[in-house]
Every structure is written in C-alpha cells, then in structure tokens.
Write a protein that holds these residues in place. Structure first.
Motif, mmCIF file in Angstrom:
data_model
loop_
_atom_site.group_PDB
_atom_site.id
_atom_site.type_symbol
_atom_site.label_atom_id
_atom_site.label_comp_id
_atom_site.label_asym_id
_atom_site.label_seq_id
_atom_site.Cartn_x
_atom_site.Cartn_y
_atom_site.Cartn_z
ATOM 1 N N LEU A 566 0.822 -1.213 0.000
ATOM 2 C CA LEU A 566 0.000 0.000 0.000
ATOM 3 C C LEU A 566 0.856 1.263 0.000
ATOM 4 O O LEU A 566 0.490 2.269 -0.634
ATOM 5 C CB LEU A 566 -0.937 -0.015 1.209
ATOM 6 N N GLU A 567 1.990 1.239 0.691
ATOM 7 C CA GLU A 567 2.874 2.404 0.698
ATOM 8 C C GLU A 567 3.438 2.657 -0.699
ATOM 9 O O GLU A 567 3.419 3.791 -1.199
ATOM 10 C CB GLU A 567 4.020 2.183 1.692
ATOM 11 N N ALA A 568 3.964 1.595 -1.350
ATOM 12 C CA ALA A 568 4.541 1.762 -2.684
ATOM 13 C C ALA A 568 3.467 2.141 -3.698
ATOM 14 O O ALA A 568 3.702 2.990 -4.580
ATOM 15 C CB ALA A 568 5.250 0.470 -3.102
ATOM 16 N N ALA A 569 2.279 1.529 -3.603
ATOM 17 C CA ALA A 569 1.199 1.866 -4.531
ATOM 18 C C ALA A 569 0.766 3.320 -4.362
ATOM 19 O O ALA A 569 0.455 4.003 -5.351
ATOM 20 C CB ALA A 569 0.017 0.926 -4.312
ATOM 21 N N CYS A 603 -4.501 -2.893 -7.633
ATOM 22 C CA CYS A 603 -3.735 -3.577 -6.588
ATOM 23 C C CYS A 603 -4.188 -3.130 -5.203
ATOM 24 O O CYS A 603 -4.358 -3.960 -4.300
ATOM 25 C CB CYS A 603 -2.247 -3.298 -6.776
ATOM 26 N N ILE A 604 -4.396 -1.827 -5.020
ATOM 27 C CA ILE A 604 -4.861 -1.328 -3.722
ATOM 28 C C ILE A 604 -6.207 -1.947 -3.375
ATOM 29 O O ILE A 604 -6.440 -2.400 -2.244
ATOM 30 C CB ILE A 604 -4.949 0.213 -3.742
ATOM 31 N N GLY A 605 -7.109 -1.992 -4.350
ATOM 32 C CA GLY A 605 -8.419 -2.575 -4.091
ATOM 33 C C GLY A 605 -8.337 -4.052 -3.736
ATOM 34 O O GLY A 605 -9.042 -4.522 -2.828
ATOM 35 N N ASN A 606 -7.497 -4.798 -4.432
ATOM 36 C CA ASN A 606 -7.341 -6.225 -4.128
ATOM 37 C C ASN A 606 -6.803 -6.452 -2.725
ATOM 38 O O ASN A 606 -7.266 -7.334 -1.990
ATOM 39 C CB ASN A 606 -6.412 -6.880 -5.151
ATOM 40 N N LEU A 625 -3.344 4.145 7.169
ATOM 41 C CA LEU A 625 -2.862 3.599 5.906
ATOM 42 C C LEU A 625 -4.019 3.105 5.046
ATOM 43 O O LEU A 625 -4.073 3.382 3.834
ATOM 44 C CB LEU A 625 -1.881 2.451 6.179
ATOM 45 N N PHE A 626 -4.975 2.409 5.654
ATOM 46 C CA PHE A 626 -6.117 1.904 4.907
ATOM 47 C C PHE A 626 -7.055 3.033 4.491
ATOM 48 O O PHE A 626 -7.659 3.000 3.414
ATOM 49 C CB PHE A 626 -6.872 0.864 5.733
ATOM 50 N N ILE A 627 -7.190 4.038 5.341
ATOM 51 C CA ILE A 627 -8.028 5.194 4.988
ATOM 52 C C ILE A 627 -7.443 5.914 3.772
ATOM 53 O O ILE A 627 -8.161 6.280 2.834
ATOM 54 C CB ILE A 627 -8.140 6.151 6.198
ATOM 55 N N ARG A 628 -6.122 6.095 3.767
ATOM 56 C CA ARG A 628 -5.465 6.756 2.633
ATOM 57 C C ARG A 628 -5.572 5.906 1.368
ATOM 58 O O ARG A 628 -5.714 6.444 0.258
ATOM 59 C CB ARG A 628 -3.999 7.017 2.974
ATOM 60 N N ALA A 629 -5.498 4.588 1.522
ATOM 61 C CA ALA A 629 -5.597 3.701 0.361
ATOM 62 C C ALA A 629 -6.964 3.822 -0.300
ATOM 63 O O ALA A 629 -7.071 3.890 -1.539
ATOM 64 C CB ALA A 629 -5.326 2.256 0.789
ATOM 65 N N ARG A 630 -8.017 3.839 0.509
ATOM 66 C CA ARG A 630 -9.350 4.012 -0.067
ATOM 67 C C ARG A 630 -9.489 5.373 -0.743
ATOM 68 O O ARG A 630 -10.151 5.503 -1.779
ATOM 69 C CB ARG A 630 -10.407 3.836 1.023
ATOM 70 N N SER A 631 -8.853 6.370 -0.183
ATOM 71 C CA SER A 631 -8.895 7.699 -0.791
ATOM 72 C C SER A 631 -8.182 7.709 -2.143
ATOM 73 O O SER A 631 -8.633 8.373 -3.086
ATOM 74 C CB SER A 631 -8.258 8.726 0.154
ATOM 75 N N ASP A 632 -7.072 6.973 -2.258
ATOM 76 C CA ASP A 632 -6.345 6.896 -3.528
ATOM 77 C C ASP A 632 -7.216 6.276 -4.617
ATOM 78 O O ASP A 632 -7.236 6.756 -5.764
ATOM 79 C CB ASP A 632 -5.062 6.071 -3.353
#
Length: 656
Positions: A566-569, A603-606, A625-632
């Motif tokens: 998630l960080e790299a994505a 990839c983030i969604g998976n 981290l998960f909150i930011r991933a959903r925002s991306d």
C-alpha cells in the motif's frame, strides 16, 4: 601365539566406527548368532537365527559369511529382510570386505589409526560456494547475492569463486523459468501477485500469463476458430493506407506540412516527449533537419528514408500533445503522420537495412502506437525493433564492435540501446510478457558526458538516462520473467527482503533532484523547469510501481507485505495525480502512465479486499494507511470518469 595376539583375542567386540559398519551392526547384530567353528578356532560363523545346521552351512535363502577376526563388515547396500519363520527372503544381502589396515597379515603393519587419519585429511572434490571472506574467517555464509549477510554486517568485501557464481546463475534461471507445479487439470489456478487479482480468471487467462489478461481486461477465448485480437484493444489497422504502389519516397515527402507547422509540432515533441525519452541529440537533429529543408525538391526525394521516417513520427507524437485542435482531428492527423513514417521505412527497406535513424524512428513509432490505443500492434512492432537492434550490434559494447568510432557516435549507440532496453523492460512489466532485451554487455557506467565535444548533452538528461537504465536492469533480472510465467517473484522471505533492499539501493543512486518529489516542491519547480519535473514523475512512477509488485508478490512461504504494497502503490499513483494536476493534457495522452495508475488502483483494491476478509479487517476503519488507500482509489476513478466524460463531450460536439 604372542602376548599381543592373545590380548587381541580377549578384547571385547567393539561397536562399529564407520557409517557402513553401523548399518550392518544395527541390521544384523540382533538377528545373527555368532558361533565358533569346530574346524578353525580363529573363525566366526554368522548365520540367520534358527537356520544354522551345525556343520557350518545355512539352509535358508540368506547367505552365511566367514570372516577373520580382524576383518570388518562394510557396504551394507540393502537391509537384511528376515521372515517370521526365521528364513531370509533373499531381498537383501550383506557384503564384506577387508579393512585397509588388515588387507594382508604380512603387510607393512600400518595401524587402523593411521589409515583413519589419512582418510580425514582427504579433501572433498566439491566446489566452494561460500564467499572468500567467510571461508577465510571460517564463519557461516548464507551465500546471498551480491553480498552475503555476514559481509554486510562486517562491512567487508564479498566475492565468490567463478564456479559459485555460475552455479548461482543457473539456479536463479531455473527458479525464474520453471512454471508452477500442476497436480491435475482440476487444480484451481492461483495468481501469485495481489496486483493481478480481482477478475474472473477462467475468462482472463487465455494469454501467456494471467496478469497479462487481468491488466488489459482481455476476453480472448481459449481456442478461437479464426483470428482474435491479442490484447482486446485497438483492433483496427494501425497504419492507414494512403499510398500508391509506385509512389516511393517522393510520394511520402510530398505530404510533409509546411515548415512553420512542422517546427511547431517538433517543438511540442521536444517539450513533452523528449524529456521522458531523451534518445535524440537535439543539436545534431536540428542541424540535419534544417539542412533537409534547405534542399531542393529533387534533392529531398533522394534523402535518407530513415531520417524522413524519423521526422514524420516526431510530427505524429507532437500532434498527440497539441491542445489547439479537437481530439478527433488530432487523432486523424497523428495517425496520418505515423502512416507516412511507416511508409518511409518500408520504401527504404528497413527490414534489411538498419541504421541509428531507423532504430530511433521505430522506437518512437512503438510509443505512438501504444498512446494511440494500439498496444497489440506496438508489442508486435517492438519485436521487429528488437531484432534490428540486435542485428546492428547495439547490445554490444561500442568499444568492442566499433572501436574506431568517435566518442559521440559511441555515446549515441549507448543511448539508443538504453531506449530500446527501457521500452522493452517496462512494456513487458505492464503486459506481463517475456522480455527480449536480455543479452547485452553495454555498461551503464560507460554512459559519460563528453565535455570536450561540441555536441554535448544536458547533464540532467544523462543522469536521468543512467537512473532509468539502472532501474531497468534490476527489473529485467528480477521481475519480468517471473511475471510472464505467473510464478512468484520471490520464493523465500530472505529473497524478498533482499530484493526490496536492492530496489532501495537503486533509488538511493538517483540524483537528489529526482528524489525530492513532494507535490508542493514539484509545483514550484514546474514554473521554471518542467523538463526535470516530467523526468522525476516518470522515474519515480516506474520505481514505485515495480516496488509495489515486489511487495505484492506471494508464494507458499512468502505472504503479501500489505503495508509495503500500500505504501509503494500510494507513492506510485501519487506521481500520476501530480502529473494530472500539472500537465493534465499530457496525462490524458500517456497510455503507459494511465495504465500503470489503473493497475496500482486495482492492486490497492485487491489488498484492501483480502485484508477485510482476514483477521486485520476489524482495524481497517481506524488505520490511517487503509483510509489513505481508499482515498487513492476514489481519487483515481474520479479523474478517470472526468477524462471519459470530457472525451465523449468533445466527440459529441464535433458530431453536432
């Protein structure tokens, strides 16, 4: 009998000392009865229990052996099998041999201790696989490449023998090219990378790898009775046919735009495309370009067809980034120029006559086809390009193949090969197909700035080329082949940790200007140096996308690194957001950048979906981290939806 012989006779029987003697001892001692022979007091008979008949013979399938007191039993190849009735079934036998010290009673009297000592001193006929430093220090070596863990901790030089490097290379090749084991046709297909999951595998695995189909959303059937589109996109012919049979190069030159229009399009090319792929030397190109326009029409018709092709494809790419015309007009004009470029190559017999100019034109045609939604044609055209580059010897060190060439010519050969290698590497990563630019001895370190030459390059461009080249070499060696075969990138935790460290080491070699890519800093830099901003975004996007693939790789012993993925994505897709913010028109054109961002959002969604199903799902709502991933993911699809809406509205307004 002397005193020493008598003492040896009275000495109790000792346990065996060798592995072979131990096998015989364990297998036979409990089942053998030792009885003295009436005929010879110095001999011992061994027979199967309950089978000895008293006259020294055995009536079973097993065999009785006589041995002298100083002999030893060795080499038990098979264990003795004894049936319940006391008879041997003949399935195994026991072989005996004299020991080296007792081969003959009249020998030189060498003691068993001396013989055993000599055997211990014999060296193994086996290559040394550990590094020289660990061998010298007599410490344990994990045989890591390029440096073992012990040498890293000691900060010492880590070197291996040549044979050790050869064996390690062969082992790595087997690991990369060995396909997944299949126990049967009913085995459920697995996708070894979280970046490629989320679709119906049975409908999407028709190509060479599952990740290929997943990324391009292809629905090609397993067995089609006729021809089928390779990647599911860009099904029409890439080069429209405007040419007659006998027109030749003069017919192509006749459709050149006016020089003023040509200058505008070339300026747009050097502004938008050249920073990302700085393959051409701008000063020498413009010198040849101005000379071409100074020629009379008959002289132009005799010009180099490869150079004419290069001009046309640069016009085509420049047209793709023009904002003053409608999307439909841009597309038609750009495809016309690309067709002219291809025709110029055809009439100049580019398949049998290769040159630096023709290779440069083919590299740019491939990029144009990809941007024009013809990934299938671009991949096929790139295969011809690779063969031509090999035929020219661009993959070889210029100091070897063209030792008498000028430093500038050698530099140009290295830059063109780097462009071919870069295109092949990152296109194979996106399409998950096997790489082609795998055989070369051109070194990145040989790409140096020649300050004595008048035709010098921008130092920042040289640093950008070397950084992209170094990254491409690492990706070529570690990611391309496993992804093309749907096998894990890493098979052990240590291998994955080391590969991540190798990527971070490559990132630290990037010049400082390419590592500071904070959105605010880049926004300010874009006011004065847009070229460096474009290079920074493309380089960092490439780096973090491949780092994401490493973290997302999974095998039986190596789980997905959720946080690392998630960080790299996030870093990779942020580069796309910044590019869209600063250069929106360009961001809509670059298919590579858009497709890469789509795979990152996928990839983030998976990863989020798999985490939600697991034990960590309960903490997703609170973890930043998960909150930011959903925002991306949300931001990407908002930009994508806006882009589709704007494109459709432009075409609708033209129809009205």
């Amino acid at each position: 009998m002397d005193h020493d012989a008598a003492s040896r006779l009275r000495r109790p029987r000792q346990p065996p000392q060798t592995q072979q003697q131990s096998l015989v001892w364990q297998a036979g001692v409990s089942e053998l009865s030792l009885t003295p022979s009436p005929a010879e007091s110095g001999t011992i008979y061994a027979s199967s229990t309950g089978v000895h008949n008293g006259n020294g013979n055995s009536n079973g399938a097993g065999t009785s052996y006589r041995r002298k007191r100083r002999s030893t039993l060795v080499n038990a190849e098979d264990s003795i099998a004894v049936r319940g009735d006391g008879y041997s079934n003949g399935a195994g036998d026991v072989k005996h041999a004299r020991s080296a010290s007792a081969e003959d009673d009249d020998s030189d009297g060498a003691s068993p201790t001396t013989a055993e000592h000599q055997r211990k001193k014999q060296k193994r006929n086996k290559p040394t696989l550990s590094c020289f430093e660990c061998v010298g220090r007599k410490t344990k070596c994990d045989r890591g490449r390029p440096h073992c863990l012990a040498c890293i901790k000691r900060q010492t030089k880590c070197e291996y023998a040549h044979v050790a490097n050869v064996l390690e290379s062969a082992a790595n090749e087997r690991r990369m090219t060995k396909g997944p084991k299949k126990k049967g046709d009913a085995l459920k297909p697995t996708i070894p990378n979280a970046a490629d999951r989320g679709f119906n595998v049975n409908r999407l695995k028709a190509l060479g790898s599952v990740s290929t189909s997943t990324g391009l959303l292809s629905n090609v059937p397993y067995s089609a009775p006729g021809s089928s589109n390779v990647f599911g996109i860009g099904s029409e012919h890439p080069f429209a046919n405007y040419w007659t049979c006998d027109g030749g190069l003069p017919e192509v030159i006749s459709v050149l735009p006016e020089k003023v229009q040509s200058d505008i399009l070339l300026t747009r090319y050097f502004e938008c495309v050249d920073p990302v792929y700085p393959m051409l030397h701008r000063q020498t190109f413009y010198a040849d370009y101005e000379h071409f326009w100074s020629l009379s029409r008959p002289e132009k018709d005799q010009a180099d067809g490869a150079f004419v092709a290069l001009i046309f494809v640069m016009l085509a790419l420049g047209t793709q980034f023009v904002t003053s015309t409608s999307p439909r007009e841009r597309k038609q004009t750009a495809e016309f120029y690309a067709s002219a470029s291809n025709q110029a190559l055809r009439v100049s017999s580019y398949l049998s006559i290769a040159s630096i100019r023709s290779i440069q034109a083919m590299v740019l045609i491939t990029y144009f086809l990809i941007n024009d939604n013809h990934a299938s044609d671009g991949w096929a055209f790139g295969g011809i390009l690779m063969r031509q580059a090999y035929a020219m010897g661009l993959h070889r060190d210029p100091n070897i193949v063209v030792p008498d060439a000028s430093p500038f010519e050698k530099q140009q050969r290295r830059k063109v090969w780097q462009a071919v290698l870069l295109q092949d590497t990152f296109l194979t990563v996106l399409l998950s197909l096997p790489p082609s630019a795998t055989h070369t001895d051109v070194s990145v370190d040989d790409l140096k700035q020649d300050d004595a030459s008048i035709a010098t390059d921008d130092p920042t461009d040289t640093d950008y080329i070397k950084s992209s080249w170094t990254l491409a070499n690492l990706v070529q060696e570690t990611i391309c082949s496993p992804r093309s075969l749907d096998v894990p990138i890493c098979t052990t935790v240590r291998q994955k940790s080391k590969l991540v460290q190798d990527f971070r080491t490559v990132y630290r070699t990037f010049p400082t200007v390419f590592r500071y890519w904070d959105p605010q800093v880049l926004t300010e830099m874009a006011q004065s140096n847009k070229r460096v901003v474009r290079q920074t975004l493309f380089l960092c996007s490439n780096y973090f996308h491949n780092l994401m693939l490493v973290h997302a790789s999974e095998s039986a012993d190596v789980p997905v690194n959720v946080r690392g993925t998630l960080e790299a994505a996030h870093d990779a897709i942020t580069a796309f957001f910044i590019l869209f913010q600063l250069f929106e028109a360009e961001a809509r054109v670059w298919w590579v950048f858009n497709h890469r961002a789509f795979l990152e959002a996928l990839c983030i969604g998976n990863v989020l979906r798999e985490v939600a199903r697991g034990e960590e799902g309960g903490s997703m709502g609170e973890d930043p981290l998960f909150i930011r991933a959903r925002s991306d993911i949300g931001e990407f699809f908002i930009l994508w939806a806006w882009g589709e809406q704007d494109a459709n509205s432009d075409y609708d307004s033209e129809d009205d």
